[in-house]
Structure formats: C-alpha cells, structure tokens
Write an enzyme that holds these catalytic residues in place. Structure first.
Site, PDB file in Angstrom:
ATOM      1  N   TYR A  80       0.840  -1.183   0.000  1.00 21.92           N
ATOM      2  CA  TYR A  80       0.000   0.000   0.000  1.00 21.92           C
ATOM      3  C   TYR A  80       0.884   1.245   0.000  1.00 21.92           C
ATOM      4  O   TYR A  80       1.709   1.438   0.902  1.00 21.92           O
ATOM      5  CB  TYR A  80      -0.934   0.003   1.210  1.00 21.92           C
ATOM      6  CG  TYR A  80      -1.759   1.262   1.282  1.00 21.92           C
ATOM      7  CD1 TYR A  80      -2.599   1.601   0.207  1.00 21.92           C
ATOM      8  CD2 TYR A  80      -1.689   2.102   2.377  1.00 21.92           C
ATOM      9  CE1 TYR A  80      -3.344   2.758   0.249  1.00 21.92           C
ATOM     10  CE2 TYR A  80      -2.437   3.263   2.422  1.00 21.92           C
ATOM     11  CZ  TYR A  80      -3.264   3.593   1.347  1.00 21.92           C
ATOM     12  OH  TYR A  80      -3.995   4.754   1.380  1.00 21.92           O
ATOM     13  N   HIS A 121      -4.547   5.451  -2.650  1.00 19.89           N
ATOM     14  CA  HIS A 121      -5.708   6.348  -2.737  1.00 19.89           C
ATOM     15  C   HIS A 121      -5.280   7.688  -3.319  1.00 19.89           C
ATOM     16  O   HIS A 121      -4.202   8.182  -2.996  1.00 19.89           O
ATOM     17  CB  HIS A 121      -6.292   6.608  -1.343  1.00 19.89           C
ATOM     18  CG  HIS A 121      -7.025   5.443  -0.776  1.00 19.89           C
ATOM     19  ND1 HIS A 121      -6.423   4.542   0.084  1.00 19.89           N
ATOM     20  CD2 HIS A 121      -8.303   5.021  -0.947  1.00 19.89           C
ATOM     21  CE1 HIS A 121      -7.298   3.617   0.435  1.00 19.89           C
ATOM     22  NE2 HIS A 121      -8.459   3.866  -0.181  1.00 19.89           N
TER      23      HIS A 121
END
Lengths: 165, 988
Positions: A80, A121
C-alpha cells in the site's frame, strides 16, 4: 546514510533512519494536508519496508519522499503506497517517475513474501496525480466515499497495479 | 654524611636491586626491598627517598612525598635524593624547580647520563637553550658513539641560534657515519635537518647540492620534502644572486612540479609566480596581465584545480563600476555560475575576502543579482542559466549572506546601488526599500529560500545567523534548532544549536545534566532524558554534557558558556570565570603535552616536524581562544577589584536592569586603588556575603569528603599510578570562591603576563615576526588585549607597565574608543599623583612624559574628550567612550553624560547618520543602567527596540522571558509533539 545513485546523476535516494526522520516530517508537513501519527513514523522505520520507504534527493537536497507498507488480504500480499510527494519547485523533472519506478522494481524483485499488487488512494480533486499513476500502469478500480474525514473533497479514487514477476 | 650512606655489602646489593626494581616498575617488590634495607638502616636517606618515590607511584602520594623529604634531609649530598626529588617535581609539572633539583644532583654526580638526559628535556621545555647546548655537549662527550647525541647537539645549537655550530656538528657527524642501510628514514630526517640548517644560514647552493646528492642516492626518502626544499632553495638562490634566466627557469620548473603534485596548495602557486617575477607583492616588476595569463595556462592544464581560478580573482585588477566586460567580470562570472549550479555552499565564504575591494564586491553582487533576476523574470531566453531549482536557492543563499555580511560590517565598502529585492508570491513581506543592505533584506531572501525548499539545513542555519546579527537570539535559536531536527546525526548543527541556546540564555537546555532540563514543558522527558542538546553527542556516562565537553577540551563550548554566564546575572560571574579559567587550563595542558616529545622525537629522529612543533608551541598563547579567555577573565577580575557593577555587555539587555540602582561614581576604576567596597550597594554586599558563606560551607563539605576518602584509601596494589598528582577535587563548582578571592588583580596579571612577554619579544624581533603575530591576533583584538593589560597594571600601581601597554594600543590605533578612554584615565591618573602619595619621582615622570607623547599635555583632558567626540560624531562606539570619559572626568552632570549616550541613536542635533549596531546599542543601554538612570535607560531601550526592527534584545524583560520560554519549549518537546494536535490516522 545509504544512498544509491539513480540513472540521472542529480537524483539519488536514501533509506529512512531515526536521524533523517525529521526531514520526512518536514516534507510531509509541507506536502500533505494531513498530519501523520507517530504510528506512521514508527512503521516506516521498520526494516521490512526499507526498500519501499525512501527520501528523494535532487542535487543532494532532500526534496521528496515515498512511503509504503505491507498489507495482507485474502492470503495475498499488497503493497500500500501511503505517501508520495515531491516539493513543488522540483516537479516535472522526472523525480516522481524515477521514484515510483524504484519502488516498482523493488516490488518485482521482492521475495518472501512476493508482492501481488500495489495500490493507493488519490483524492478526487487531484486529477494530475491520477494521470501520473495511470501513466505508470495503474488502473482505477474503485471509489472510496468519505475516505478523508477532515479535508474536502472527502472522496478518493482507488488505483492499483498488478506486479508481474 | 658519607658514612651514613655506606651500607653493608648485603644491603648495598639490595639497594642495587631496589633501583632495578624501580626502573622496571616492580613497585611491590621494590617496596619490600626498601623495607628490608630500612630494617637495618632506618636512617638511610637514599633508601627512604626510593621508598617514598615508589609509594608516590602507588598512589600514596602524601606519605611518599613525606618520606622523600625526610630522606633528603638525611643525605643532602646524594645525587639520588636530588634526582628523586626532581622526578617528583617534574611529575607536578613544576619544571623550574625540577631543573634546580637536577642541577643539584649533577653537582654530586656530574656525568650521570640519566640525569643529564632528563635535565636536557627540562631545559628544552623551559627554552633555556644556552644550558641545553652545554648539557647536550656533555652528553656527546660522554657517549660519542650514540648517533642520537650528535644530532641532539646540532638541534640544540640550531634552537639556540648557533647555526654555524649546528652545521659543523652535522658535517662531522656525517663524516664518521658508517654502514647506513638503504632507505633509512632516520638518516633521511637528519639529512633534511642538515639542509634546513643550511637554508637558515642562507647557504643556498650548498644546501641545494647536499639535497640533490642525497636525493639521487636515495638517502633522503621524503619526496614531497625534497621537491619543496628544491623549489624554495632554487628560488632563493636565484633571487640572492640575481643571476640568470636559467636559475629562474629551474625554480619555476620545481614549483610547477609541486603544483602538478598537489594543485590546491596556495604556497606552490605563489612560489611559482614569484619564480617568474609575477608575485603580486614581492616581485618589483609585477604585471597583473602576465600573472593572469600564467594562471589561465595553469587552469587549462589542470581543469580540476579550483585554486588557479580563485587566485585569478584576487590578482585581477579592481574593476571600475559599470564595466561588465572587464577582466574581473569575465573571470568571476563563470566561477560563480559554476559554483551556484553545482550548489557549493561555501561559495560566499570563499569570495568574501575580495570584499575589501569595492569594485570586485559590486561586480560579484551584480553577477549574482542577475542570476536571481533571470529566475524572477520567467524569461527562458537566457540560455546561459539553466533554470534549476537548486541553483535558485543557492543563489538566494548567497545573496542573503552577501547582504547580511555587508550590513554587519559597516567599515567595508558598501555597494552604491540599492539591493535587489525579488518579487515574491510567498507570505514573507518584502522589506522597505533601502539604499543600503540591511539584515531585513537578508531575512527576506532567506525566508523565500526556506519556503521554496524547507528541507535544506543550511538555509535554516543561515537564517539563524542573520537573526543573531539582527539582535534576535531567540529567533536564532529556534531557527538553528529546525536545522538540527532535519538531520539528527549532524554534530555541527547540534553544536550550533547548543551555542545559540546559550546565547538565548538557556544554558541548561544546551549543556545541562539530564535532571536539569525541560522545566518548561512540564516533564515529557526533554532530550530523551539526555540532558541538554549538546548531550546527544557527549559521553553517556559523563556527569553532564558540560563536564564531558570540558574534558574533551572544547574551547568553543567553554567560551560560549562563559559568555552566556557572564551575560545572565551577576551571581553567575563566578561560573563565567570558572569557564574562562578552564580554557586557560587547556592551554597549559597543551604546553605540558610537548614535554614527552623532547625525548621521543630525538630518539626517533623525527626532527623536522619536532622543530615545527616547538615553533608552534612558542606562539601558542596568541591563539584567539586563549586571548579571549584571558581578556574576559581579567575584565571580571578588574570589576571584582573595583567592587563596581559589572556592566551588561551581553545580548540579554533586559537583565541589565537588576544591576541598576548603584551610584557607582568610581566608574572605570577612577579611584585606581582600594575603596571599591565602599561603593557597593546593600544588595551587592548581601550577595557578596552570601557568596562568602556558601564558599565557607563548601570548604567544610570538602574537608569532610577528604576525611572520608582518606579512611578508605586503597592499600598498595602493584598498579603504577605515575608521578602526576591526581586532579584535585573541585571544591568550587560554581566559582563562588573565585568571586571572593583576595587577589583578583594578581590573578588577572598572571593570565596576561605570558602574552605580554610573547608579543613584546615578537616585536623586538624582525618586522617579519611582527607581521606574523598581528596576523595571528586578527581574530581577537590586540588592542583589547593591551587595554586590558593597562586596566590591570594601573590598578596594581605598576605604572610603567601600564603606560607601556597603553603605548602599544595607541600604536595600533590611536583613535580606538577604548584607547581614548584609557588616555583620559591615564591623564587623570597623572593629576592624582601629586595629591595622593606618589609612587616614586622617576616613575611618575616617566609615566607623564610617555603619556604626553600620546596625549599632548597642553590640552586638558576635557578639551581632548570633546574634540574626540566631534571628530567621531558618526561612530556610536566612540560616542559611548566619550560619554564614559565625561563621567570619569567628573565635571559633568549625569544629564550631560546621558545626552551624549543618546547621541548614539542620532537624536542629538546634527547627528544624522550615526552608525550604530545592536551590540554597541546594548552596551550603551547597559551603561545607562549602570549610571542608575533607570528612566533614561528605559527611554533608550524603547528607542532601540523601534530602531532595530528585527531585534528582540531590546524588548522588556517580561517579553524576553516569554520568548525564552517559547524557545525552551521548542527544543525540549519530543519530535511530532506539536502545538496543534493532529487528527486520526488517515493515509493517501
């Protein structure tokens, strides 16, 4: 300091240590509208992620940072990408691409565990960032509504790229 | 006597054993043997001495020394007892006395090699070269087969200035040498020493042939030394004979070889230029065009060498203004642009020595401002400059240094065009336009750079420096701490932060022990429980960072803390003194450290570096740190003597206030001698009493401690503790005893005396020596030194010394404000001779007549003072000095004195354009407080606060307290612990 020279002789990278963490804090405070917790800073110092958390130097000046963490989902290992940024005056010089490539290369050659995909994101207002990741082979796979609690817009795109070994 | 020394054969043998046991440091056995002898001959002096010596080695110092003394009394004609006593004294570093004992010992055994050798070392340490020659001569006569003795004698002759004898000895020595192995370093060193002697004798061709022969035979193996000697000797011989192109050509070739060898050694370039007749100061037919061409050729040949390019900037003729195509401009532009592109942080430091030349300074400013303009103009047509963001910040960085330096050095030529202020979109508001550079300009530029790239420590560090110059120690501390937080492993930034904290009055936060720090932030651990900031890099098991830094001989730390203590409060003057004296101690240690080399270097034949070491040690005390500590400590001693208030010199102007309230009419020792005590205020008397009481209490404690330690003295381990006495217990950790010492002036005089001797002897020597000493002193004022010598001497009633010092200061700068003040003081002293009891006719007349050379006696001091004020009406420091003089003369009212002080700020009629800096203004403020003019001082403070916009030192005490607390909080908080609390974990 362990720094490795990249192709472009003016750009180099360094691993994070307790001593240069102050520089990461400073960069984060300038680059992102979010204040990161102490847990975040503890995490990026972990030896497991050394190849995925870096300071970016331009002409020996620290101007950017990239920080990732591992996540285990359904017996898969995801990387991530928590933060990535370069100081405004130093953008459009290929620093971001070089940095991202460094991480992607590290992800490809990473074993035990081997990494299946990398995702991140992007705030829905940040079209430029989205294009940047798409250029590097990321695909939008979803929208996370109300991802950001305190900044507007609250929504974030989810982008991901599968790591081909 | 002799009968007493006789032992029976058995004991005599035991005594021999005892000596061997001592030599081999088998202390325990030695002790047993000594006791065995003493059982039979309890009065045997030599054995008693040996036993005492062994006990001293074993750490039972007091007992040992008692025994030695007892043994001596029993046998005063034995060389052994004197030798032992000499050893003990040498261990105590009492070299003079030790040498006396050795001389005694030699009277009874004149050919004792060991004693002679030790004596020679003492003579070298004490620089008694006449007697050193004698000792070395005796040693050579006794053992002519030892190579070392020959060379040692030659070295002694050389040191004593008998160069011819040194040469003779070396020739004789070389003629009798046999079987020298190849590539023998020791032999190579002695040959080089021989060359050195010949060079000093100016026998250049002889030296050259000796050098060449031995270089060819590979007898001299130090290749760099060969090349350097060759180049120097060739240059010297061609310049003395004045002969021939050929010689010159050879010299140039030799220098050129050296440059190829090491292209960054300044001396080589100057040597090369001189050999071509192109040395800027030494060559009579100097031609700058040719010199520059030569350097150009060198830079082409050595593209990586930076020095020829830099030297060309020094040698280029001063450009006329507006001439942007001149030589200097053509050379400087590529030099500067390359450095800015590469991002060389030291560029400004590299160039600032050119700033004494206005044309060059303006050219540099023009070049860098042009770079900045091209960044601002968004004009991409200028292909010369790559619009690189890192180049942009280095350009800002350079200009910020440039303006700040000019603003804080008003005596340098200032630019004629106003500074360029870049347009900015950032939050930092540009300063008001001003025709000359100010600290505000620099601050604006550096904040532009910081908002552009906040991660470069150098930028924050520079911001700190500018803030310091602008009179904001609190902002300076915060700025440098930001730099420190960026890079936790940078010792330099850490040290700078420590210094800045001390300047902001936060000594504990800089160097305090773990328990002492972080009172402001309400716990939280401060520096991870490490004590002050400096503790990050000091030994973890040290009592405090401060004590470790003292052990590590950190001069800069000691001076910085001493200054900080001196600024904070009168009660801390003791600590300040202690730190200054610690600096003095370090220099004594350095001097003591050379002792072992006197024996070692001759034994190892490392003669040449050894001789360089001796030269270096000889002027060691001209080191700026020694001077600064000697001057500052003496100033405090003088104030202690006078019993007046210590004026607030420092940056914490507000603190001056609690020193107010004294009507110290005596001022700068106006009363010369005693009577200071009568002028103290009640508060001060109380403080002094308190200090005395504390000192007494500490003494008690120390005694108790000693007693306790005496009880548990460890019994005789075989461990050799050496002859050096252990460091004495510090029974005055806060320097309170120093504050009440009985002889402050004598102590001050002792600090100053060695430097006085050194400077005067340098002046006696050639003018060359004088230049060297001045160069050395540049960092810290020689004038300030002589003025301090005057202050101390005149109070000790050493009038001849005083006038001598004043004359020295006067020669350096007759118009210097501090010199002016002393001249007035001296003329006042003369007029007091007749009334008070005069020292002696001859002294007073010498004093007055020498003074009249400096200050014509036909003019009254009052007139002289007002003339001085008129002459220097634009110089704030001179104005302040003349106000002090006015007060000292005693014929003016307080209001008149105050009016003069206010002239510093240009408020008086026609005093427009007085240049005053923060430091001088602070001194003015401190002086007003010391006059007990609280109201006036307050008015002065407020005016200064308005005038120095970026300063904080003129804020009220309360405001400064708040600022200090804020800095404390900033440095003691943990990383990430910021004012605004962050929100929950979010990522992306």
């Amino acid at each position: 300091m362990t720094s490795s020279k990249a192709n472009n002789s003016r750009v180099s990278f360094a691993s994070l240590t307790l001593n240069n963490l102050g520089t990461v804090r400073k960069l984060n405070s300038v680059l992102f509208p979010i204040k990161y917790t102490e847990k975040f800073y503890e995490g990026i110092l972990s030896p497991d992620v050394e190849n995925f958390c870096k300071l970016v130097y331009y002409n020996d000046i620290p101007v950017g940072t990239i920080c990732c963490r591992f996540e285990n989902k359904d017996e898969q290992v995801h990387l991530y990408l928590m933060t990535m940024g370069v100081l405004a005056p130093y953008r459009s010089r290929g620093l971001g691409s070089q940095t991202l490539q460094l991480i992607l290369d590290a992800a490809i050659s990473h074993e035990k565990p081997s990494i299946n995909k990398i995702y991140l994101h992007v705030q829905t207002s940040n079209v430029e960032a989205k294009q940047f990741y798409e250029k590097h082979g990321f695909k939008q796979v979803g929208l996370h509504e109300n991802y950001y609690k305190k900044i507007v817009p609250h929504d974030a795109w989810i982008l991901e790229k599968t790591i081909e070994h | 006597m002799a009968a007493k020394r006789a032992l029976t054969p058995k004991e005599a043998n035991l005594f021999k054993d005892l000596l061997t046991l001592y030599e081999t440091r088998q202390l325990k056995k030695g002790l047993k043997t000594a006791d065995q002898i003493l059982k039979k001959f309890p009065e045997h002096g030599e054995t008693l001495c040996m036993k005492g010596l062994i006990l001293t080695h074993m750490g039972q110092r007091d007992e040992g020394i008692d025994l030695v003394k007892k043994g001596m009394r029993l046998d005063l004609t034995s060389h052994i007892v004197w030798h032992v006593f000499g050893l003990i004294q040498k261990g105590e570093k009492n070299y003079e006395e030790a040498l006396k004992s050795y001389t005694q010992a030699l009277r009874f055994d004149k050919d004792n090699i060991n004693i002679l050798r030790d004596a020679a070392q003492l003579q070298t340490q004490l620089r008694l070269y006449d007697s050193l020659v004698e000792t070395r001569y005796t040693l050579l006569k006794l053992r002519p087969t030892l190579r070392q003795h020959w060379v040692a004698l030659a070295v002694a002759y050389y040191l004593n200035g008998n160069l011819d004898q040194a040469k003779n000895v070396m020739e004789k020595y070389e003629s009798i040498l046999k079987n020298i192995p190849d590539y023998d370093v020791e032999h190579s060193e002695t040959l080089l020493f021989h060359v050195r002697v010949l060079e000093a004798l100016e026998e250049h061709s002889q030296a050259l042939s000796l050098l060449d022969t031995n270089a060819k035979e590979r007898a001299i193996v130090d290749k760099t030394a060969i090349m350097e000697y060759r180049a120097r000797l060739l240059s010297a011989s061609s310049s003395t004979t004045g002969e021939a192109q050929e010689g010159e050509g050879e010299a140039s070739a030799a220098w050129h070889t050296l440059i190829d060898h090491n292209s960054e050694n300044i001396d080589y370039y100057y040597g090369y230029l001189a050999s071509l007749g192109l040395h800027p100061t030494l060559s009579p037919s100097y031609d700058s065009t040719k010199a520059l061409e030569t350097l150009q050729t060198l830079s082409t040949a050595l593209p990586r060498a930076s020095f020829p390019r830099r030297l060309a900037l020094t040698l280029a003729p001063s450009p006329s203004s507006e001439d942007t195509n001149g030589t200097f401009h053509t050379l400087a532009k590529p030099y500067i642009l390359t450095a800015l592109q590469k991002g060389i942080p030291s560029l400004f430091v590299d160039l600032k020595s050119l700033y004494t030349d206005q044309g060059k300074m303006e050219a540099i400013q023009g070049i860098v401002e042009d770079v900045l303009r091209s960044f601002d103009s968004e004009d991409t047509s200028n292909a010369e400059i790559d619009r690189d963001p890192s180049m942009y910040i280095w350009t800002l960085y350079f200009l910020a240094q440039h303006y700040s330096y000019l603003a804080s050095h008003p005596t340098l030529p200032q630019p004629s065009s106003p500074p360029y202020i870049p347009s900015s979109s950032s939050s930092s508001t540009p300063p008001n336009p001003s025709p000359y550079p100010t600290q505000s300009h620099s601050l604006h530029l550096i904040s532009l750079a910081i908002s552009h790239t906040p991660t470069l420590p150098d930028l924050h560090l520079l911001q700190s420096k500018i803030l310091k110059r602008a009179g904001d120690p609190y902002g300076a501390a915060t700025a440098v701490n930001r730099a420190r937080e960026l890079d936790g492993q940078d010792r330099f930034l850490n040290g700078k932060t420590g210094n800045a904290l001390m300047r902001a009055g936060l000594v504990k936060e800089a160097s305090g022990a773990p328990g002492e720090v972080g009172s402001g932030s309400g716990g939280g651990g401060g520096q991870q429980g490490k004590g002050g900031v400096l503790g990050v890099f000091t030994k973890k098991d040290a009592a405090s960072p401060a004590s470790d830094l003292e052990d590590m001989q950190s001069l800069s730390y000691l001076l910085e803390e001493a200054d900080a203590q001196r600024r904070t409060a009168p009660s801390n003057l003791g600590l300040a003194l202690k730190r200054y004296l610690a600096v003095q101690k370090i220099f004594t240690e350095i001097q003591d450290d050379q002792y072992d080399f006197h024996g070692y270097c001759l034994r190892k034949f490392t003669i040449n570096v050894y001789l360089n070491l001796l030269t270096w040690e000889d002027s060691l005390l001209l080191h700026p740190a020694y001077l600064k500590s000697a001057i500052s400590a003496s100033q405090i001693f003088v104030y202690l003597h006078d019993g007046t208030l210590f004026p607030s010199f420092g940056i914490l102007g507000g603190a001056g206030k609690d020193r107010g309230g004294s009507g110290s009419k005596g001022g700068k020792g106006g009363k010369g001698g005693k009577g200071g005590a009568g002028e103290m205020t009640d508060a001060e008397k109380k403080a002094k009493k308190k200090a005395k009481k504390a000192a007494a209490a500490q003494k008690e404690k120390a005694k108790e401690r000693e007693k306790e330690e005496g009880k548990k003295a460890p019994q005789a381990a075989n461990e050799d503790k050496g002859l050096e006495p252990p460091a004495p217990k510090d029974d005055d950790p806060d320097g309170t005893k120093l504050l009440v010492c009985e002889d402050p002036l004598e102590r001050a005089a002792k600090l100053l005396a060695p430097v006085v001797k050194l400077l005067l002897s340098k002046k006696d020597k050639t003018s060359k020596g004088k230049n060297a000493s001045q160069k050395r002193m540049k960092g810290y004022g020689e004038i300030e030194f002589w003025v301090t010598v005057y202050d101390v001497a005149v109070r000790r009633k050493k009038f001849l010394q005083a006038i001598q010092a004043l004359t020295q200061a006067h020669t350096l700068d007759p118009e210097h404000p501090e010199v002016h003040l002393r001249l007035i003081h001296a003329s006042k002293t003369v007029s007091s001779f007749s009334s008070s009891s005069p020292p002696s006719e001859t002294i007073t007349s010498t004093f007055s007549s020498q003074l009249s050379n400096l200050l014509p006696s036909t003019i009254s001091p009052e007139t002289h003072n007002s003339q001085y004020l008129q002459k220097h009406s634009k110089n704030a420091r001179a104005i302040l000095a003349s106000a002090k003089a006015l007060e000292m003369l005693g014929s003016s009212t307080k209001e008149e004195v105050e009016t003069v002080v206010f002239g510093m700020l240009g408020s008086g009629a026609g005093a427009e354009g007085v240049h005053v800096d923060v430091e001088t203004a602070l001194e003015g403020l401190g002086y007003l407080y010391s006059l007990a003019s609280d109201e006036k001082a307050e008015e002065f403070r407020v005016k200064c606060d308005e005038r120095f916009v970026s300063s904080t030192v003129f804020k009220s005490e309360q405001e400064q307290g708040k600022l200090r607390d804020a800095v404390r909080e900033e440095v003691t908080r943990l990383p990430g612990e910021e004012k605004e609390k962050g929100d929950g974990e979010v990522s992306g």
